[in-house]
Design a protein around this motif. Structure first.
Motif, PDB file in Angstrom:
ATOM      1  N   MET A  35       7.496 -16.529   7.706  1.00  0.00           N
ATOM      2  CA  MET A  35       7.378 -15.459   6.713  1.00  0.00           C
ATOM      3  C   MET A  35       5.921 -15.012   6.613  1.00  0.00           C
ATOM      4  O   MET A  35       5.009 -15.822   6.583  1.00  0.00           O
ATOM      5  N   SER A  36       5.704 -13.712   6.552  1.00  0.00           N
ATOM      6  CA  SER A  36       4.353 -13.174   6.460  1.00  0.00           C
ATOM      7  C   SER A  36       3.732 -13.515   5.110  1.00  0.00           C
ATOM      8  O   SER A  36       4.404 -13.591   4.095  1.00  0.00           O
ATOM      9  N   ASP A  37       2.398 -13.714   5.117  1.00  0.00           N
ATOM     10  CA  ASP A  37       1.684 -13.975   3.875  1.00  0.00           C
ATOM     11  C   ASP A  37       1.504 -12.712   3.051  1.00  0.00           C
ATOM     12  O   ASP A  37       1.123 -12.779   1.887  1.00  0.00           O
ATOM     13  N   ALA A  38       1.737 -11.541   3.636  1.00  0.00           N
ATOM     14  CA  ALA A  38       1.550 -10.274   2.928  1.00  0.00           C
ATOM     15  C   ALA A  38       2.741 -10.007   2.012  1.00  0.00           C
ATOM     16  O   ALA A  38       3.868  -9.836   2.475  1.00  0.00           O
ATOM     17  N   LEU A  39       2.482  -9.987   0.701  1.00  0.00           N
ATOM     18  CA  LEU A  39       3.544  -9.664  -0.254  1.00  0.00           C
ATOM     19  C   LEU A  39       3.724  -8.156  -0.363  1.00  0.00           C
ATOM     20  O   LEU A  39       4.836  -7.646  -0.462  1.00  0.00           O
ATOM     21  N   VAL A  40       2.601  -7.422  -0.330  1.00  0.00           N
ATOM     22  CA  VAL A  40       2.633  -5.951  -0.418  1.00  0.00           C
ATOM     23  C   VAL A  40       1.893  -5.386   0.783  1.00  0.00           C
ATOM     24  O   VAL A  40       0.812  -5.854   1.133  1.00  0.00           O
ATOM     25  N   ARG A  41       2.504  -4.386   1.419  1.00  0.00           N
ATOM     26  CA  ARG A  41       1.877  -3.736   2.559  1.00  0.00           C
ATOM     27  C   ARG A  41       1.975  -2.216   2.369  1.00  0.00           C
ATOM     28  O   ARG A  41       3.063  -1.682   2.128  1.00  0.00           O
ATOM     29  N   VAL A  42       0.833  -1.552   2.466  1.00  0.00           N
ATOM     30  CA  VAL A  42       0.759  -0.095   2.329  1.00  0.00           C
ATOM     31  C   VAL A  42       0.353   0.483   3.675  1.00  0.00           C
ATOM     32  O   VAL A  42      -0.666   0.087   4.247  1.00  0.00           O
ATOM     33  N   GLU A  43       1.154   1.427   4.182  1.00  0.00           N
ATOM     34  CA  GLU A  43       0.919   1.965   5.517  1.00  0.00           C
ATOM     35  C   GLU A  43       0.910   3.495   5.486  1.00  0.00           C
ATOM     36  O   GLU A  43       1.897   4.120   5.093  1.00  0.00           O
ATOM     37  N   GLY A  44      -0.199   4.091   5.883  1.00  0.00           N
ATOM     38  CA  GLY A  44      -0.304   5.549   6.016  1.00  0.00           C
ATOM     39  C   GLY A  44       0.023   6.305   4.754  1.00  0.00           C
ATOM     40  O   GLY A  44       0.720   7.325   4.800  1.00  0.00           O
ATOM     41  N   LEU A  45      -0.496   5.859   3.616  1.00  0.00           N
ATOM     42  CA  LEU A  45      -0.120   6.429   2.319  1.00  0.00           C
ATOM     43  C   LEU A  45      -0.880   7.732   2.038  1.00  0.00           C
ATOM     44  O   LEU A  45      -2.113   7.776   2.133  1.00  0.00           O
ATOM     45  N   TRP A  46      -0.128   8.770   1.681  1.00  0.00           N
ATOM     46  CA  TRP A  46      -0.691  10.067   1.292  1.00  0.00           C
ATOM     47  C   TRP A  46      -0.081  10.500  -0.041  1.00  0.00           C
ATOM     48  O   TRP A  46       1.090  10.227  -0.313  1.00  0.00           O
ATOM     49  N   ARG A  47      -0.888  11.191  -0.846  1.00  0.00           N
ATOM     50  CA  ARG A  47      -0.366  11.815  -2.060  1.00  0.00           C
ATOM     51  C   ARG A  47      -1.094  13.130  -2.290  1.00  0.00           C
ATOM     52  O   ARG A  47      -2.325  13.180  -2.392  1.00  0.00           O
TER      53      ARG A  47
END
Length: 329
Positions: free
Chosen positions: A1-13
């Motif tokens: 299991m990955s240690d990353a709980l939250v991953r944000v990829e290429g986020l735009w707003r």
């Protein structure tokens, strides 16, 4: 299991800040879009505090609201424990939603003044069906004790508490759904300095006790230094540097990070050379071409005015700067 709980990829707003349609037709104007967040990528490991810092208008709170689903994403992906939050609705989103909560900046605005404190804290418990009746009231009392208040305070209204006590109530409400991840949007900026320290120490104790993961938003570098495991530096919606907390303060790579650190008062009177902060953050509706920081950057070159730098690995983490890239090469 990955240690990353939250991953944000290429986020735009992007926000549409245009005039009404009829005004645009009469005045022959095009639509105007404000890019608040641009191509942001980061991950938050289990049990760590990842902080986002930057000047007002850099996109910190916008990212926080997108991560918890309070703002829709223009494009990009947000993953929580490997499951996408963006585009998820219904029962699937409800199942994930219990596992993350948010602590807001203003404790005077984030609590319903017409509700008793017990009802405010119990709302997530009832919403997610975690307990009912006496059991729910018992959990509320335990949560108030946990954050340094009394179980008897459940019968009071928010106006009967100080700012620091209200923020403790907000923390108790965030904990009531038994989350794993909490987004903290400048949780101490509206409080006195002495109260800030109490709240921050409480949050660190809760993190150690409950194994919480934090996304911590702040413009106060002294607070970030106390709280953060890793730090991401934002400028005009773009992530310009990411590094371990202690490393970033000891050896900043990006010129903007150095500028922010130079603005911190030198209380130790170390005598180190300091450069004054120059310029101000540009208009996000019409940002400068190329690297948005180049009008304020002491190391700007012709390439910076044309191209937008990609982030790349540095000795301390990652940075998006042509000058730093040339030094490393």
């Amino acid at each position: 299991m990955s240690d990353a709980l939250v991953r944000v990829e290429g986020l735009w707003r992007r926000f549409d800040v245009s005039k009404p349609w009829l005004n645009r037709v009469i005045e022959r104007e095009e639509k105007q879009l404000l890019t608040a967040v641009a191509e942001v990528n980061f991950e938050i490991k289990r049990g760590e505090t990842f902080a986002l810092v930057g000047e007002s208008g850099s996109g910190k709170s916008t990212i926080a609201k997108m991560v918890v689903g309070l703002l829709p994403v223009s494009s990009g992906t947000i993953l929580f424990d490997g499951q996408p939050i963006t585009g998820t609705t219904g029962v699937a989103m409800r199942t994930i939603r219990r596992r993350f909560q948010m602590i807001f900046q203003d404790p005077f605005a984030s609590l319903n003044p017409r509700w008793r404190v017990g009802d405010i804290i119990a709302e997530p418990i009832h919403t997610f069906g975690l307990a009912k009746g006496a059991e729910a009231a018992n959990q509320v009392g335990k949560l108030l004790d946990t954050v340094g208040l009394s179980a008897k305070d459940a019968e009071k209204y928010p106006h009967e508490f100080s700012g620091g006590q209200r923020q403790r109530i907000a923390i108790a409400r965030a904990l009531s759904s038994k989350p794993e991840f909490i987004v903290c949007d400048e949780p101490t900026s509206a409080l006195d300095v002495s109260v800030q320290a109490q709240i921050l120490n409480l949050m660190r104790d809760l993190q150690d006790e409950l194994g919480l993961t934090y996304l911590f938003i702040s413009h106060d570098l002294s607070v970030v230094r106390h709280m953060a495991t890793r730090i991401g530096v934002l400028y005009l919606g773009r992530l310009v540097e990411v590094a371990e907390g202690k490393t970033l303060f000891r050896a900043p790579q990006h010129p903007y990070t150095k500028m922010l650190l130079d603005a911190v008062p030198d209380l130790a009177m170390s005598g180190r050379r300091r450069n004054p902060v120059e310029g101000e953050i540009p208009n996000p509706i019409s940002p400068p071409p190329g690297c948005a920081f180049h009008p304020r950057c002491p190391r700007a070159m012709d390439r910076c005015k044309i191209e937008t730098p990609d982030d790349y690995a540095t000795a301390t983490g990652r940075a998006a700067c042509f000058a730093v890239e040339m030094e490393a090469a």
